[in-house]
Design a protein around this motif. Structure first.
Motif, PDB file in Angstrom:
ATOM      1  N   GLU A  31      -6.947   2.757   0.362  1.00 57.84           N
ATOM      2  CA  GLU A  31      -7.889   3.415   1.275  1.00 57.84           C
ATOM      3  C   GLU A  31      -7.144   4.277   2.298  1.00 57.84           C
ATOM      4  O   GLU A  31      -6.185   3.828   2.909  1.00 57.84           O
ATOM      5  CB  GLU A  31      -8.730   2.366   2.013  1.00 57.84           C
ATOM      6  CG  GLU A  31      -9.863   3.002   2.818  1.00 57.84           C
ATOM      7  CD  GLU A  31     -10.550   2.057   3.778  1.00 57.84           C
ATOM      8  OE1 GLU A  31     -11.442   2.510   4.502  1.00 57.84           O
ATOM      9  OE2 GLU A  31     -10.195   0.854   3.820  1.00 57.84           O
ATOM     10  N   MET A  45      -3.275   3.197   2.979  1.00 59.07           N
ATOM     11  CA  MET A  45      -2.716   2.123   3.801  1.00 59.07           C
ATOM     12  C   MET A  45      -1.403   1.569   3.259  1.00 59.07           C
ATOM     13  O   MET A  45      -0.552   1.117   4.019  1.00 59.07           O
ATOM     14  CB  MET A  45      -3.769   1.041   3.971  1.00 59.07           C
ATOM     15  CG  MET A  45      -5.006   1.599   4.691  1.00 59.07           C
ATOM     16  SD  MET A  45      -6.312   0.382   4.961  1.00 59.07           S
ATOM     17  CE  MET A  45      -5.832  -0.248   6.573  1.00 59.07           C
ATOM     18  N   SER A  95      -7.910  -3.311   3.612  1.00 57.54           N
ATOM     19  CA  SER A  95      -8.331  -2.086   2.932  1.00 57.54           C
ATOM     20  C   SER A  95      -9.592  -2.339   2.112  1.00 57.54           C
ATOM     21  O   SER A  95      -9.813  -3.449   1.626  1.00 57.54           O
ATOM     22  CB  SER A  95      -7.193  -1.627   2.015  1.00 57.54           C
ATOM     23  OG  SER A  95      -7.587  -0.534   1.214  1.00 57.54           O
ATOM     24  N   ALA A 138      -2.820  -1.022  -1.612  1.00 63.58           N
ATOM     25  CA  ALA A 138      -4.036  -0.691  -0.852  1.00 63.58           C
ATOM     26  C   ALA A 138      -4.148   0.825  -0.769  1.00 63.58           C
ATOM     27  O   ALA A 138      -3.256   1.479  -0.236  1.00 63.58           O
ATOM     28  CB  ALA A 138      -3.956  -1.290   0.545  1.00 63.58           C
TER      29      ALA A 138
END
Lengths: 355, 355
Positions: free
Chosen positions: B144, B60, B152, B142
């Motif tokens: 993810e 992300m 996230s 972040a």
């Protein structure tokens, strides 16, 4: 014309169940990468197996958000072939974004070629269940390791693909929207008209707040007066009031959505009056009181058309069309999705085959 | 209290010439990493060799700029020991940034412990040439892989270090500033008070414009009226007019700088009147015409104090103190750098030894 070297993955992943794809959860076997170096330009276009990027911890994208992105989809037609929807619009928008963000720009024809070439390689990842598609995510990142704030000397343009499900798995149910009166998304002279990462990071807090209050999305007002409607969540927003259809003008603070533009074209083609004058939220709430707020909907690549059933602004709540999708919203949804999935004839010349 | 596992690099890099360090060009042998997982919290704090991060292309941070950072320095004292300057202020500010950006927050004591522990491991990287220091860059990203816009589920807190030179290698020469009247940096309800990446990406275009026009930095005006002075480049800004010292209030659109706060404290301690009321650019230009614009300077961690010699707003140009550094600016510079490098006694209790 890009010279794209194709070295695809030799081992393919198992395809996910196309009834449970979600959005942006699964990724295909390969990705496309093009490097950009100051003084050289774009070079080394390649399709390689989807894999983690090796990024220096001092890379500027991780510190100063020097990044931009686009989003479009590939659709499986009834005859089994695959098509794109207005990829040139995404290419043009990324150029406008990147100019504002001081990122290198890729010519429209190279962008479209890159998308088509990757989708062709990943063709068996384009799902065929109703409402599913292959979401395509081109993005640009600044990769130079440097902590002084200035433009970067090296960048990468990357495309990844993700098979995605019908956005509304249980059919199109109108969403409840919270009108944000504290946080702002954009102001004149800023980056509101771009798809830069920073716009999205800044918006999360309002999404969390809306969810906490029992709403699904945020409707953003302008950043200067908190008076005029601008966007809903990460979609453009339309209001049908007493027969006329309003949407916020793209004058620097509003994203010029491809679905937005397509809706305006269709609506005008059908004979509706579309106003791109600024619309005060007070006028929307007043129209609701007078029974003249006929339809409200968001437009975007992910959901195509997202009907709004409820709008809360401060202590007022507007209920729209008894929580049902309205006729114009429905017609736009049917027409756009029909063109995109190839079940309707594309009279607008918007689709591009992937051959 | 963090449990930091230390596995430093076994092969050390050659140290760069400390007379030619630049800013953010060289990086030390090791870095600190702490993982954050939703439902678990912070875990696996570790010091490992400085190395590229392996980041999923769908992470992300690369799409939605979900990132924040801090900047502080370690200074070599005349007795050879090393100290930090107000690291708790950076820790607190990162908490405020991360709350706004929906990123996980690290407690102040853990932040300071992490900084101290890494600087201790990298102690021989703290240079001793006059004006040099070890720049410390904590940041959160972040990680993810997810393309839907939401918070996230996984993040990393990372610290890297870079030995840096005297910001002004040829001595402190006043800079020429261009007052930005087109682009904006921040507006109420936005992220101007945070050190989020997005603020910096959005500012690049004005830096490029200022350079093209022959200016070194941009002075930002408020985003609503383009009327009040806010920041200069990525520094806070002070104006001495007719004996009183003005700086923009930290009410959401201005970064609460650690150097800014320290300057205000020192100035008040010395008996100056410091106004944090909003100051119109028109008043600054009028004061210049009347011979009352005595000193202008920026404050920030990198340059500490940056005197301004010339200010251009539209067609008006203000020349300040004949292009020389003013007496208050000079006194602030000498005092702050004296405290930071340990050549002056720290009567304010701002320094923290690295032991």
């Amino acid at each position: 014309m890009l010279n794209i070297k194709i070295t695809p993955a030799t081992e393919k992943k198992a395809k996910p169940d196309s009834k449970h794809l979600g959005f942006g959860v699964f990724y295909t076997d390969n990705m496309l990468v093009i490097d950009h170096t100051e003084g050289i330009g774009w070079h080394d276009a390649r399709i390689v197996p989807y894999q983690p990027l090796s990024i220096d911890p001092a890379a500027m994208v991780l510190h100063y958000a020097m990044e931009s992105f686009e989003g479009l989809k590939a659709y499986r037609k009834p005859d089994g072939s695959v098509q794109l929807f207005r990829p040139d619009c995404n290419a043009e928008r990324m150029i406008n974004t990147n100019k504002r963000m001081c990122l290198p720009t890729l010519p429209v024809e190279d962008f479209v070629q890159a998308v088509k070439t990757l989708v062709k390689v990943e063709e068996d990842w384009v799902p065929s269940e109703p409402g599913t598609s292959l979401y395509i995510r081109p993005f640009v990142i600044a990769t130079e390791p440097h902590l002084g704030v200035r433009t970067s000397k090296t960048h990468q343009f990357i495309i990844i693909c993700s098979p995605v499900g019908a956005y509304y798995s249980t059919g199109i149910n109108p969403v409840k929207i919270f009108v944000e009166d504290e946080y702002t998304r954009a102001c004149p002279g800023g980056t509101g008209f771009t798809k830069c990462g920073g716009n999205y990071a800044a918006s999360l807090i309002s999404q969390v707040k809306a969810h906490d209050l029992g709403y699904e999305q945020t409707l953003w007002l302008d950043g200067v007066e908190h008076k005029y409607v601008e966007e809903v969540g990460s979609m453009n927003c339309f209001f049908k009031i007493d027969g006329t259809i309003y949407t916020a003008p793209c004058v620097g603070t509003v994203l010029p959505g491809v679905t937005r533009r397509s809706c305006i074209d269709l609506l005008k083609h059908w004979g509706y009056t579309v106003s791109e004058e600024r619309l005060p939220i007070a006028d929307v709430m007043k129209a609701s009181e007078e029974g003249k707020l006929e339809e409200v909907f968001g437009t975007g690549t992910a959901a195509v058309i997202s009907p709004v059933g409820e709008l809360r602004f401060e202590d007022q709540v507007a209920y729209i069309n008894n929580g049902e999708i309205g006729p114009v919203t429905h017609k736009l949804y049917d027409t756009l999705t029909g063109i995109q999935w190839g079940t309707l004839k594309d009279e607008m010349g918007w689709t591009v085959p992937v051959e």
